[in-house]
Design a protein around this motif. Structure first.
Motif, mmCIF file in Angstrom:
data_model
loop_
_atom_site.group_PDB
_atom_site.id
_atom_site.type_symbol
_atom_site.label_atom_id
_atom_site.label_comp_id
_atom_site.label_asym_id
_atom_site.label_seq_id
_atom_site.Cartn_x
_atom_site.Cartn_y
_atom_site.Cartn_z
ATOM 1 N N ARG A 18 -150.543 33.291 -20.874
ATOM 2 C CA ARG A 18 -149.739 32.374 -20.075
ATOM 3 C C ARG A 18 -148.079 32.531 -20.640
ATOM 4 N NH1 ARG A 18 -147.958 28.947 -23.866
ATOM 5 N NH2 ARG A 18 -149.288 28.314 -25.708
ATOM 6 N N ALA A 20 -144.752 32.183 -22.478
ATOM 7 C CA ALA A 20 -144.306 31.554 -23.786
ATOM 8 C C ALA A 20 -143.269 30.345 -23.692
ATOM 9 C CB ALA A 20 -143.920 32.673 -24.671
ATOM 10 N N ASP A 21 -143.591 29.248 -24.342
ATOM 11 C CA ASP A 21 -142.601 28.157 -24.178
ATOM 12 C C ASP A 21 -141.353 28.478 -25.323
ATOM 13 O OD1 ASP A 21 -143.450 27.394 -27.155
ATOM 14 O OD2 ASP A 21 -144.571 25.846 -26.215
ATOM 15 N N THR A 22 -140.466 27.635 -25.244
ATOM 16 C CA THR A 22 -139.200 27.881 -26.271
ATOM 17 C C THR A 22 -139.604 27.902 -27.636
ATOM 18 O OG1 THR A 22 -137.979 26.797 -24.830
ATOM 19 C CG2 THR A 22 -136.849 27.185 -26.852
ATOM 20 N N GLU A 24 -142.229 28.855 -28.981
ATOM 21 C CA GLU A 24 -143.185 30.018 -29.444
ATOM 22 C C GLU A 24 -142.313 31.378 -29.342
ATOM 23 O OE1 GLU A 24 -147.141 28.276 -27.254
ATOM 24 O OE2 GLU A 24 -146.159 29.450 -26.103
ATOM 25 N N ARG A 25 -141.566 31.424 -28.378
ATOM 26 C CA ARG A 25 -140.505 32.660 -28.325
ATOM 27 C C ARG A 25 -139.621 32.636 -29.774
ATOM 28 N NH1 ARG A 25 -139.619 31.170 -22.798
ATOM 29 N NH2 ARG A 25 -137.891 30.166 -23.404
ATOM 30 N N GLU A 125 -142.392 37.576 -22.511
ATOM 31 C CA GLU A 125 -142.291 36.321 -22.620
ATOM 32 C C GLU A 125 -143.676 35.845 -22.327
ATOM 33 O OE1 GLU A 125 -139.350 34.941 -19.841
ATOM 34 O OE2 GLU A 125 -137.696 35.530 -21.251
ATOM 35 N N GLU A 126 -144.779 36.325 -22.968
ATOM 36 C CA GLU A 126 -146.086 35.888 -22.751
ATOM 37 C C GLU A 126 -146.785 35.892 -24.179
ATOM 38 O OE1 GLU A 126 -147.599 37.317 -18.175
ATOM 39 O OE2 GLU A 126 -148.176 38.592 -20.123
ATOM 40 N N GLU A 129 -153.336 32.385 -25.332
ATOM 41 C CA GLU A 129 -154.026 31.241 -25.817
ATOM 42 C C GLU A 129 -155.508 31.460 -25.984
ATOM 43 O OE1 GLU A 129 -154.277 26.499 -24.615
ATOM 44 O OE2 GLU A 129 -152.218 27.452 -24.752
#
Length: 248
Positions: A18, A20-22, A24-25, A125-126, A129
């Motif tokens: 999925r 990645a959110d901010t 996680e990045r 950017e992935e 999960e």
């Protein structure tokens, strides 16, 4: 006549990619930033090798010289001049220093591979999960000393290793009663290429520890916290306890 079909519950453990959110990045970028070359540490590694070689030379050298002198006295054969022995000593130190260089090169190669994987994760950017449902837990400890290394068996047949200190967030107090911190459910998020554990969340009641075995696998070979194991469940215990490894 309708054939009888065995009904099986579908495993709840699964994984998917999925975006990645901010946060996680940011974790991935911070991990990449921390992977920097450390020339001083590399020099210390090489110097440590030379130091060990010098130390061994101090203890072993006189014994070798004494043995050579004894053989020369008994047989009349010459075992080299002072220059020969000096060259041999320098070669001995070079071998020990070279071993340090090999370790530094191997460490830098691992670091380069890790940096490339993290850079690929950031560029894509992935993240991956993973949702895990665990059904049993085995504990491993070194020489009957806590903390434990947990290996949890998932409902899809997989196995994941967890460090107890990271599950409970602290070291055990001496004399503290043993309790299980093995989660029954976990959601792990990691980099798709690097495998870096970005976040971890646990839920459900703790699983009872079915058995506790002695951990003999060398520390540098042990699985990191939150790492899925690439071996069948039945092969995990022999691997960690050394019962399945040939004796040296």
């Amino acid at each position: 006549m309708t054939p009888m079909v065995e009904a099986r519950e579908r495993p709840l453990s699964l994984s998917y990619r999925r975006p990645a959110d901010t946060v996680e990045r940011a974790v991935l970028e911070e991990a990449l930033d921390e992977l920097r070359l450390q020339p001083q540490a590399d020099l210390a590694e090489v110097g440590s090798g030379i130091g060990l070689g010098l130390l061994s030379l101090i203890f072993i050298g006189p014994l070798v010289l004494l043995a050579a002198w004894g053989l020369q006295f008994a047989t009349g054969l010459s075992f080299g001049t002072d220059r020969t022995w000096t060259i041999a000593a320098l070669l001995w130190l070079a071998v020990w220093g070279g071993a340090g260089v090999v370790r530094v090169v191997a460490k830098r190669a691992r670091m380069t591979a890790a940096k490339r994987a993290l850079a690929a994760d950031i560029a894509s950017e992935e993240v991956v999960e993973e949702s895990w449902r665990f059904v049993e837990a085995i504990g491993y400890q070194e020489a009957e000393k806590l903390p434990l290394l947990y290996v949890l068996h998932a409902d899809n047949g997989g196995a994941v290793a967890f460090e107890e200190t990271k599950l409970i967030g602290r070291e055990r107090v001496p004399g503290e009663a043993v309790f299980s911190a093995a989660p029954s459910d976990a959601v792990l998020v990691r980099g798709a290429k690097s495998g870096l554990l970005v976040s971890e969340n646990y839920s459900g009641p703790p699983l009872p520890i079915l058995e506790i075995h002695q951990l003999t696998l060398p520390r540098e070979e042990r699985p990191a916290h939150g790492t899925p194991l690439d071996r069948p469940w039945g092969a995990v215990s022999p691997w960690l306890t050394g019962k399945g490894r040939p004796s040296s």
